[in-house]
Design a protein around this motif. Structure first.
Motif, PDB file in Angstrom:
ATOM      1  N   LEU A  33      32.304  36.042  37.134  1.00 36.98           N
ATOM      2  CA  LEU A  33      33.757  36.170  36.973  1.00 36.98           C
ATOM      3  C   LEU A  33      34.237  35.499  35.694  1.00 36.98           C
ATOM      4  CD1 LEU A  33      36.448  37.105  38.228  1.00 36.98           C
ATOM      5  CD2 LEU A  33      36.556  34.864  39.341  1.00 36.98           C
ATOM      6  N   LYS A  36      33.297  37.673  32.806  1.00 38.41           N
ATOM      7  CA  LYS A  36      34.152  38.867  32.718  1.00 38.41           C
ATOM      8  C   LYS A  36      35.522  38.513  32.164  1.00 38.41           C
ATOM      9  CE  LYS A  36      35.960  42.861  35.089  1.00 38.41           C
ATOM     10  NZ  LYS A  36      35.611  43.903  34.157  1.00 38.41           N
ATOM     11  N   TRP A  45      34.221  45.821  38.498  1.00 39.04           N
ATOM     12  CA  TRP A  45      34.443  44.772  39.480  1.00 39.04           C
ATOM     13  C   TRP A  45      33.416  44.839  40.602  1.00 39.04           C
ATOM     14  CZ3 TRP A  45      36.977  40.543  38.691  1.00 39.04           C
ATOM     15  CH2 TRP A  45      37.977  40.514  37.736  1.00 39.04           C
ATOM     16  N   CYS A 101      38.137  44.453  45.750  1.00 38.48           N
ATOM     17  CA  CYS A 101      37.443  45.179  44.693  1.00 38.48           C
ATOM     18  C   CYS A 101      38.162  46.484  44.368  1.00 38.48           C
ATOM     19  CB  CYS A 101      36.016  45.440  45.126  1.00 38.48           C
ATOM     20  SG  CYS A 101      34.902  45.658  43.754  1.00 38.48           S
ATOM     21  N   LEU A 104      41.362  45.584  42.419  1.00 36.01           N
ATOM     22  CA  LEU A 104      41.095  45.175  41.038  1.00 36.01           C
ATOM     23  C   LEU A 104      40.628  46.349  40.180  1.00 36.01           C
ATOM     24  CD1 LEU A 104      39.350  41.748  41.660  1.00 36.01           C
ATOM     25  CD2 LEU A 104      41.656  42.136  40.795  1.00 36.01           C
ATOM     26  N   GLN A 105      39.906  47.294  40.768  1.00 37.55           N
ATOM     27  CA  GLN A 105      39.467  48.498  40.043  1.00 37.55           C
ATOM     28  C   GLN A 105      40.633  49.427  39.756  1.00 37.55           C
ATOM     29  OE1 GLN A 105      36.189  47.875  38.852  1.00 37.55           O
ATOM     30  NE2 GLN A 105      36.225  50.075  38.718  1.00 37.55           N
TER      31      GLN A 105
END
Length: 135
Positions: A33, A36, A45, A101, A104-105
């Motif tokens: 994380l 990223k 993600w 996930c 966030l995507q």
């Protein structure tokens, strides 16, 4: 002031081995994380959260082994209680990670309150479990 390991094991319902697996994968996830966010790694993600999904799979496998061994030892009631608690715990954490996930995507338009709902349910169940242990 701090909780002992025995208290954490009783309240959360995880063994020391499962807690150890979670700590290792959370450490790997934290490193990924940070990379990223800094822009060093340009991954999806799903790749960043992959260690957490792997820990869920490993814990589920471990719980199946424990359930089978408890059934072989003829402790059916304890086996059912432990298997149901582990399934609820793993299921709710998996749903939270999956929804996070997807959020966030950008794959879904759900709100963060909906993403964190499984964790809120899990916290309530842990509170009920903690009250049952101290009666």
């Amino acid at each position: 002031m701090f909780f002992t390991l025995n208290e954490i094991v009783q309240w959360i319902g995880l063994t020391v081995f499962e807690i150890w697996i979670n700590l290792i994968t959370i450490t790997i996830f934290s490193v990924l994380l940070a990379l990223k966010i800094d822009g060093v790694v340009n991954s999806a993600w799903w790749t960043i959260l992959a260690p957490l999904f792997v820990s869920d799979a490993m814990n589920a496998y471990f719980c199946c082994i424990v359930c089978i061994r408890m059934n072989l030892e003829s402790s059916y009631k304890a086996s059912l209680y432990r298997a149901s608690w582990s399934a609820i715990f793993l299921g709710l954490t998996f749903v939270f990670k999956f929804l996070l996930c997807r959020k966030l995507q950008g794959d879904s338009a759900i709100e963060y309150s909906e993403v964190f709902a499984p964790l809120f349910i899990l916290l309530q169940l842990i509170a009920v479990r903690a009250c049952q242990l101290h009666q």
